[in-house]
Design an enzyme around this catalytic site. Structure first.
Site, PDB file in Angstrom:
ATOM      1  N   GLY A  31       0.798  -1.227   0.000  1.00 22.24           N
ATOM      2  CA  GLY A  31       0.000   0.000   0.000  1.00 22.24           C
ATOM      3  C   GLY A  31       0.829   1.274   0.000  1.00 22.24           C
ATOM      4  N   GLY A  36       5.307   3.997  -8.986  1.00 20.95           N
ATOM      5  CA  GLY A  36       5.973   2.712  -9.232  1.00 20.95           C
ATOM      6  C   GLY A  36       4.974   1.562  -9.158  1.00 20.95           C
ATOM      7  N   HIS A  37       4.128   1.571  -8.106  1.00 17.97           N
ATOM      8  CA  HIS A  37       3.100   0.520  -7.997  1.00 17.97           C
ATOM      9  C   HIS A  37       2.134   0.595  -9.189  1.00 17.97           C
ATOM     10  CE1 HIS A  37       3.924   1.189  -3.552  1.00 17.97           C
ATOM     11  NE2 HIS A  37       4.138  -0.103  -3.682  1.00 17.97           N
ATOM     12  N   LYS A 149      13.035  -2.671  -8.191  1.00 14.34           N
ATOM     13  CA  LYS A 149      13.686  -1.871  -7.147  1.00 14.34           C
ATOM     14  C   LYS A 149      14.078  -2.818  -6.005  1.00 14.34           C
ATOM     15  CE  LYS A 149      13.160   1.816  -3.952  1.00 14.34           C
ATOM     16  NZ  LYS A 149      12.467   1.037  -2.906  1.00 14.34           N
ATOM     17  N   ASP A 150      13.190  -3.770  -5.722  1.00 12.61           N
ATOM     18  CA  ASP A 150      13.511  -4.825  -4.749  1.00 12.61           C
ATOM     19  C   ASP A 150      14.041  -6.015  -5.535  1.00 12.61           C
ATOM     20  OD1 ASP A 150      12.446  -3.581  -2.242  1.00 12.61           O
ATOM     21  OD2 ASP A 150      10.633  -3.559  -3.427  1.00 12.61           O
ATOM     22  N   SER A 185       9.566   5.199  -3.804  1.00 13.44           N
ATOM     23  CA  SER A 185       9.418   4.319  -2.647  1.00 13.44           C
ATOM     24  C   SER A 185       8.378   4.924  -1.703  1.00 13.44           C
ATOM     25  CB  SER A 185      10.758   4.226  -1.900  1.00 13.44           C
ATOM     26  OG  SER A 185      10.556   3.738  -0.589  1.00 13.44           O
ATOM     27  N   SER A 186       7.617   4.063  -1.047  1.00 13.89           N
ATOM     28  CA  SER A 186       6.633   4.570  -0.070  1.00 13.89           C
ATOM     29  C   SER A 186       7.350   5.278   1.067  1.00 13.89           C
ATOM     30  CB  SER A 186       5.800   3.418   0.486  1.00 13.89           C
ATOM     31  OG  SER A 186       5.160   2.749  -0.559  1.00 13.89           O
TER      32      SER A 186
HETATM   33  O1  PAF Z   1       7.428  -5.479  -2.049  1.00 10.13           O
HETATM   34  C1  PAF Z   1       6.522  -5.415  -1.203  1.00 10.13           C
HETATM   35  O2  PAF Z   1       5.768  -4.454  -1.138  1.00 10.13           O
HETATM   36  C2  PAF Z   1       6.358  -6.563  -0.205  1.00 10.13           C
HETATM   37  O3  PAF Z   1       7.582  -7.074   0.185  1.00 10.13           O
HETATM   38  C3  PAF Z   1       5.416  -7.680  -0.693  1.00 10.13           C
HETATM   39  C4  PAF Z   1       5.970  -8.381  -1.938  1.00 10.13           C
HETATM   40  C5  PAF Z   1       4.047  -7.102  -1.011  1.00 10.13           C
HETATM   41  C6  PAF Z   1       5.255  -8.746   0.403  1.00 10.13           C
HETATM   42  O4  PAF Z   1       4.737  -8.204   1.571  1.00 10.13           O
END
Ligand code: PAF
Length: 285
Positions: A31, A36-37, A149-150, A185-186
């Site tokens: 959330g 990016g999301h 990014k991750d 990034s949040s």
């Molecule tokens: O990348 C994220 O936001 C979190 O690590 C995920 C993949 C939703 C798991 O909680």
């Protein structure tokens, strides 16, 4: 758009969609959505599949001294954003819904979870792999979308899916940056204006490192030292790690001969930022 916090509701809806022959695309998030999301969601939407987004701030992936309670949340704003993005169903379970009992079963993706962000965040990737596995079992998607990014998280999920034969295609989506280069990034909301400005050193030093590798720099240690020097000179950021690793399996690299991941984590005040770049290497002729 439908919206539910109940696993059983979500399952019923997805079963109906599958019966009608629809494929399921899934974007798991925590959330406080940013551009990016929304890019992940757009990519998932392009598949034409029934689109599920989850919002769940997963306690299992936060250490005891990490920012779980402070992690930014705004479910109503997020719901408007995902609806506008054309999502079919938003799943936002409570902690009790996801973890009705103390968890005693976990998913660990060995080796890949021990270095980089795993080294200083013990248990973090176990928490991520476990919740993503649970979400996969709940949603049963055909495809799932993860941001690069991750990068380490993306490789861990890809490996989990391979090792456990989960019939899910893992789709990576490139990092989305602000106009000035800061990776979205949040957690960026926690930066004060000075830290926000100083944090630009991250993307700039990654770009410089890429240039130097493309100009022939082969030493991974020298690339790391150059980035550390830039960060220390140009900001008050406290370096957690700066590492050059093999881009496919995160193994250590001495001489840069294959594509590498340059990954870093730096703290600005209490806010820990991560960023990375995958650098292709020109072949010697
Ligand atoms: O990348 C994220 O936001 C979190 O690590 C995920 C993949 C939703 C798991 O909680």
């Amino acid at each position: 758009m439908k919206r539910t916090s109940r696993i059983s509701d979500l399952r019923n809806i997805i079963t109906e969609e599958k019966k009608r022959g629809r494929k399921i695309a899934f974007v798991p998030t925590m959330g406080f959505l940013h551009h990016g999301h929304l890019t992940l969601i757009d990519k998932a939407k392009e598949t034409g599949a029934f689109l599920v987004v989850s919002i769940f701030v997963n306690p299992l992936q936060f250490g005891p001294n990490e920012d779980l309670t402070r992690y930014p949340r705004d479910i109503e704003r997020d719901a408007l954003l995902v609806e506008a993005a054309g999502v079919d169903i938003l799943f936002h379970p409570t902690v009790e819904e996801m973890y009705p009992e103390k968890m005693v079963t976990f998913v660990e993706v060995g080796e890949l979870d021990e270095m980089l962000c795993g080294a200083n965040r013990p248990g973090h990737f176990r928490g991520v792999a476990t919740v993503v596995n649970k979400l996969f079992n709940i949603v049963q998607p055909d495809m799932a979308f993860f941001g690069q990014k991750d990068y380490q998280q993306y490789l861990i999920i890809k490996r989990m899916v391979t090792d456990l034969n989960l019939p899910i295609q893992i789709c990576p989506v490139p990092i989305v940056r602000e106009d000035d280069g800061l990776a979205m990034s949040s957690r960026n909301v926690f930066l004060n204006p000075e830290q926000r400005q100083e944090a630009l050193v991250l993307s700039k030093s990654l770009n410089e490192a890429e240039r130097s590798i493309q100009m022939g720099q082969k030493s991974a240690r020298e690339v790391e030292e150059q980035i550390k020097k830039s960060i220390t000179l140009k900001s008050q950021g406290v370096i957690d790690y700066v590492e050059v690793r093999d881009a496919s399996d995160l193994t250590e690299v001495t001489d840069i001969k294959r594509p590498v991941l340059i990954a870093l984590a730096v703290k600005f005040g209490t806010t820990r930022l991560i960023d990375n770049k995958v650098v292709e290497v020109k072949r010697d002729v």
